[in-house]
Design an enzyme around this catalytic site. Structure first.
Site, PDB file in Angstrom:
ATOM      1  CG  ASN A   7      43.589  37.111  36.745  1.00 58.37           C
ATOM      2  OD1 ASN A   7      44.026  36.652  37.799  1.00 58.37           O
ATOM      3  ND2 ASN A   7      42.829  38.197  36.697  1.00 58.37           N
ATOM      4  CD1 TRP A   8      43.924  30.312  36.202  1.00 57.04           C
ATOM      5  CD2 TRP A   8      45.523  29.270  37.391  1.00 57.04           C
ATOM      6  NE1 TRP A   8      44.466  29.323  35.408  1.00 57.04           N
ATOM      7  CE2 TRP A   8      45.446  28.667  36.111  1.00 57.04           C
ATOM      8  CE3 TRP A   8      46.448  28.780  38.311  1.00 57.04           C
ATOM      9  CZ2 TRP A   8      46.266  27.606  35.734  1.00 57.04           C
ATOM     10  CZ3 TRP A   8      47.257  27.713  37.933  1.00 57.04           C
ATOM     11  CH2 TRP A   8      47.166  27.133  36.662  1.00 57.04           C
ATOM     12  CG  HIS A  96      42.436  42.533  37.388  1.00 61.97           C
ATOM     13  ND1 HIS A  96      41.196  42.460  37.981  1.00 61.97           N
ATOM     14  CD2 HIS A  96      42.382  41.721  36.297  1.00 61.97           C
ATOM     15  CE1 HIS A  96      40.434  41.626  37.278  1.00 61.97           C
ATOM     16  NE2 HIS A  96      41.140  41.164  36.256  1.00 61.97           N
ATOM     17  CD  GLU A 166      41.223  42.096  32.067  1.00 60.10           C
ATOM     18  OE1 GLU A 166      41.104  40.942  31.667  1.00 60.10           O
ATOM     19  OE2 GLU A 166      41.298  42.396  33.264  1.00 60.10           O
ATOM     20  CB  SER A 215      33.308  37.293  28.919  1.00 59.34           C
ATOM     21  OG  SER A 215      32.726  37.838  30.070  1.00 59.34           O
ATOM     22  N   GLY A 236      40.303  34.985  32.501  1.00 57.88           N
ATOM     23  CA  GLY A 236      40.057  34.718  33.913  1.00 57.88           C
ATOM     24  C   GLY A 236      39.347  33.385  34.085  1.00 57.88           C
ATOM     25  N   GLY A 237      38.032  33.460  34.267  1.00 60.62           N
ATOM     26  CA  GLY A 237      37.212  32.291  34.602  1.00 60.62           C
ATOM     27  C   GLY A 237      37.501  31.054  33.767  1.00 60.62           C
TER      28      GLY A 237
HETATM   29  P1  PGA Z   1      37.121  36.768  32.798  1.00 59.34           P
HETATM   30  O1  PGA Z   1      38.212  37.597  33.617  1.00 59.34           O
HETATM   31  O2  PGA Z   1      37.862  36.092  31.670  1.00 59.34           O
HETATM   32  O3  PGA Z   1      36.563  35.799  33.794  1.00 59.34           O
HETATM   33  O4  PGA Z   1      36.127  37.741  32.286  1.00 59.34           O
HETATM   34  C1  PGA Z   1      39.207  38.340  32.978  1.00 59.34           C
HETATM   35  C2  PGA Z   1      39.965  39.111  34.013  1.00 59.34           C
HETATM   36  O5  PGA Z   1      39.348  39.590  34.979  1.00 59.34           O
HETATM   37  O6  PGA Z   1      41.197  39.253  33.894  1.00 59.34           O
END
Ligand code: PGA
Length: 257
Positions: A7-8, A96, A166, A215, A236-237
């Site tokens: 997820n960018w 989300h 999440e 994370s 995500g990140g």
């Molecule tokens: P993160 O984000 O890996 O940066 O915690 C995950 C997400 O929000 O889908």
């Protein structure tokens, strides 16, 4: 088989999205899709470019959100499911936590969007998760089960849906380093599986992947994937940083070989 969804968010511009999609394509070209299945969710503006980079690969294209409206018309600022399909999108994130927070999506809205996604043959990835306050007060299991109950009240659970757990407090942009332990994540995946049984046949539930997100990095990804019923991850990140994403892909490649 593990499902890996990147997820960018709004981290990458079009040019960087194009570049990273091409890189991923080269990293995974030797990996059988029966072992690892990748989905990229760039921003809407980058969808067409990313689609071109991955068109002859097994990497899937995902969107981060859709409009809840089926009809064409006066829906300023919305992206219709039909146009996502035209761009080559086949999966879509729904509910989300950032969409819930910034755009006010409720479980009822998620249910509407789910209907639209299924109608347009987009695979929905439904995100659920509790807040820090929910967890601290011991109601996390009930909150997540209730989110699923509200979403599946009117729409039957069916094959082709993915769930992502999440915990909102563990998303890297807000977590200040806090992470959900693999054991706590696995426990919630059990809770989710149990809740899904209330809404669908066992055979259907068994085919629904349940992903973990929050994370996820090269340091912890295998500890999540080693848990029962963690069928993949939503990243995500770390998926938007080329070096980190490459380390993750290398780790996964070693893990499956
Ligand atoms: P993160 O984000 O890996 O940066 O915690 C995950 C997400 O929000 O889908």
């Amino acid at each position: 088989m593990y499902k890996i969804v990147a997820n960018w968010k709004m981290y990458l511009d079009v040019q960087k999205s194009r570049h990273l999609a091409a890189q991923l394509n080269s990293w995974v070209s030797q990996i059988p899709p029966s072992e690892l299945q990748f989905t990229l969710c760039p921003s809407d503006m980058a969808l067409w470019d990313v689609a071109r980079q991955i068109e002859s690969s097994m990497i899937k294209l995902g969107a981060q959100n859709i409009s809840r409206s089926e009809a064409h018309g006066a829906f300023t600022g919305q992206t219709p499911a039909q146009q996502l399909r035209e761009a080559g999108v086949i999966e879509v994130l729904l509910g989300h936590s950032e969409v819930r927070q910034f755009l006010g999506d409720t479980d009822e809205v998620v249910a509407q969007k789910l209907q639209v996604a299924l109608h347009h043959e987009l695979t929905p990835i439904i995100c659920v998760g509790e807040t820090k306050a929910d967890r601290d007060s011991g109601v996390a299991d009930g909150v997540v089960a209730q989110q699923l109950a509200t979403i599946f009240e009117h729409i039957s659970l069916q094959e082709g849906i993915t769930i992502a757990y999440e915990p909102r407090w563990a998303i890297s942009s807000v977590s200040q380093g806090a992470t959900c332990s693999p054991e706590d994540a696995a426990h919630m995946h059990q809770v989710i599986e149990h809740a899904l049984h209330e809404h669908g046949d066992t055979e259907v539930v068994e085919r629904i992947p349940i992903l973990y997100g929050g994370s996820v990095s090269e340091k912890n990804i295998l500890s999540y994937l080693d848990q029962p019923r963690i069928d993949g991850v939503l990243i995500g990140g770390a998926s938007a940083k080329e070096e980190d994403f490459h380390s993750i892909v290398k780790l996964l490649t070693e893990h499956i070989s």
